[in-house]
Write a protein that holds these residues in place. Structure first.
Motif, PDB file in Angstrom:
ATOM      1  N   UNK A  38       1.431  -4.731  -3.075  1.00  0.00           N
ATOM      2  CA  UNK A  38       2.570  -5.057  -3.118  1.00  0.00           C
ATOM      3  C   UNK A  38       3.209  -4.173  -3.237  1.00  0.00           C
ATOM      4  N   UNK A  39       3.936  -3.005  -2.769  1.00  0.00           N
ATOM      5  CA  UNK A  39       4.889  -1.768  -3.086  1.00  0.00           C
ATOM      6  C   UNK A  39       4.684  -0.803  -4.097  1.00  0.00           C
ATOM      7  N   UNK A  40       5.001  -1.512  -5.316  1.00  0.00           N
ATOM      8  CA  UNK A  40       5.507  -0.379  -5.650  1.00  0.00           C
ATOM      9  C   UNK A  40       4.227  -0.759  -6.762  1.00  0.00           C
ATOM     10  N   UNK A  41       3.169  -1.448  -7.286  1.00  0.00           N
ATOM     11  CA  UNK A  41       2.071  -1.119  -8.316  1.00  0.00           C
ATOM     12  C   UNK A  41       1.159  -0.439  -7.216  1.00  0.00           C
ATOM     13  N   UNK A  42       1.531  -0.693  -5.652  1.00  0.00           N
ATOM     14  CA  UNK A  42      -0.235  -0.706  -5.218  1.00  0.00           C
ATOM     15  C   UNK A  42       0.561   1.153  -4.533  1.00  0.00           C
ATOM     16  N   UNK A  43       1.344   1.038  -4.713  1.00  0.00           N
ATOM     17  CA  UNK A  43       2.167   2.814  -4.113  1.00  0.00           C
ATOM     18  C   UNK A  43       1.363   4.012  -5.415  1.00  0.00           C
ATOM     19  N   UNK A  44       1.771   3.339  -6.587  1.00  0.00           N
ATOM     20  CA  UNK A  44       1.923   3.594  -7.931  1.00  0.00           C
ATOM     21  C   UNK A  44      -0.068   4.616  -7.397  1.00  0.00           C
ATOM     22  N   UNK A  45      -0.362   3.187  -7.216  1.00  0.00           N
ATOM     23  CA  UNK A  45      -1.789   3.609  -7.833  1.00  0.00           C
ATOM     24  C   UNK A  45      -2.567   4.222  -6.251  1.00  0.00           C
ATOM     25  N   UNK A  46      -1.941   4.545  -5.211  1.00  0.00           N
ATOM     26  CA  UNK A  46      -2.521   4.749  -4.022  1.00  0.00           C
ATOM     27  C   UNK A  46      -2.074   6.342  -4.483  1.00  0.00           C
ATOM     28  N   UNK A  47      -1.109   6.788  -4.819  1.00  0.00           N
ATOM     29  CA  UNK A  47      -0.863   8.048  -5.478  1.00  0.00           C
ATOM     30  C   UNK A  47      -1.398   9.087  -6.843  1.00  0.00           C
ATOM     31  N   UNK A  48      -1.446   8.053  -7.232  1.00  0.00           N
ATOM     32  CA  UNK A  48      -2.575   8.506  -9.026  1.00  0.00           C
ATOM     33  C   UNK A  48      -3.627   8.958  -8.393  1.00  0.00           C
ATOM     34  N   UNK A  49      -4.720   8.119  -7.014  1.00  0.00           N
ATOM     35  CA  UNK A  49      -6.331   7.668  -6.966  1.00  0.00           C
ATOM     36  C   UNK A  49      -6.008   9.127  -6.181  1.00  0.00           C
ATOM     37  N   UNK A  50      -4.690  10.247  -5.498  1.00  0.00           N
ATOM     38  CA  UNK A  50      -5.003  10.895  -4.479  1.00  0.00           C
ATOM     39  C   UNK A  50      -5.008  12.565  -5.207  1.00  0.00           C
ATOM     40  N   UNK A  51      -4.653  12.247  -6.839  1.00  0.00           N
ATOM     41  CA  UNK A  51      -5.189  13.187  -7.900  1.00  0.00           C
ATOM     42  C   UNK A  51      -6.908  13.550  -7.750  1.00  0.00           C
ATOM     43  N   UNK A  52      -7.199  12.459  -7.973  1.00  0.00           N
ATOM     44  CA  UNK A  52      -8.581  11.682  -8.650  1.00  0.00           C
ATOM     45  C   UNK A  52      -9.369  12.132  -7.655  1.00  0.00           C
TER      46      UNK A  52
END
Length: 184
Positions: A58-72
């Motif tokens: 899903x573009x929205x929730x998967x995208x939010x997950x990928x962005x937050x993952x980048x910082x972690x």
């Protein structure tokens, strides 16, 4: 389409902001490239996480997950790179520096990863109201963090050693560990 465009821009801005912080902290362009390679490694885990949990992309929730993952995920790579630099500053050969850095940081990396995975697991496996919405974020972060942490232990040190050797072989190159020591 608007959500995808927004999330694409947000991801680029997030990675650029992370890179800027790393460049200013390490006073180097090479080390942030090595550290940011963990973000690429996490994308492998994103796909695995979605496939294992049978979660649709899903573009929205998967995208939010990928962005937050980048910082972690950059945190583990920072530990490995910073540890390698510390051993190099002590005069250790490159292979010893990288090996000892990984050996000394593997336990904290796995401990922090395991606690994060334990906290995310209920978000992915428990059914309930709204779980379909959050399952995508959980699966992305869970898979990305797990795979990235494992690959960071092997790939980032190898990448560090390879690029450090290439840098040292350049005729214009000077291993300016003193400069990096002053900024650390």
């Amino acid at each position: 389409q608007k959500a995808a465009d927004f999330l694409s821009k947000a991801f680029v801005i997030a990675v650029a902001a992370i890179a800027l912080v790393l460049i200013t902290q390490f006073n180097s362009l090479l080390l942030p490239v090595i550290i940011l390679s963990s973000v690429v490694l996490s994308l492998i885990g994103v796909l695995i996480g979605l496939m294992v949990t049978f979660t649709p992309f899903g573009i929205l929730m998967t995208g939010i997950g990928v962005i937050s993952l980048a910082g972690v995920v950059v945190n583990n790579a920072i530990l490995v790179v910073d540890g390698s630099l510390a051993y190099l500053k002590e005069g250790e050969p490159l292979e010893v520096a990288v090996t000892e850095a990984v050996r000394g940081r593997v336990r904290p990396i796995f401990m922090s990863t395991m606690t994060s995975l334990a906290g995310l697991t209920p978000m992915v496996v428990l059914p309930g109201s709204g779980s379909e919405l959050y399952r995508g974020v959980g699966a992305v972060v869970l898979g990305g963090l797990a795979v990235s942490s494992l690959l960071t232990i092997f790939v980032v040190p190898s990448f560090f050693a390879l690029l450090w050797r290439i840098r040292a072989a350049m005729p214009w190159s000077q291993l300016d560990l003193e400069t990096q020591e002053e900024t650390a």
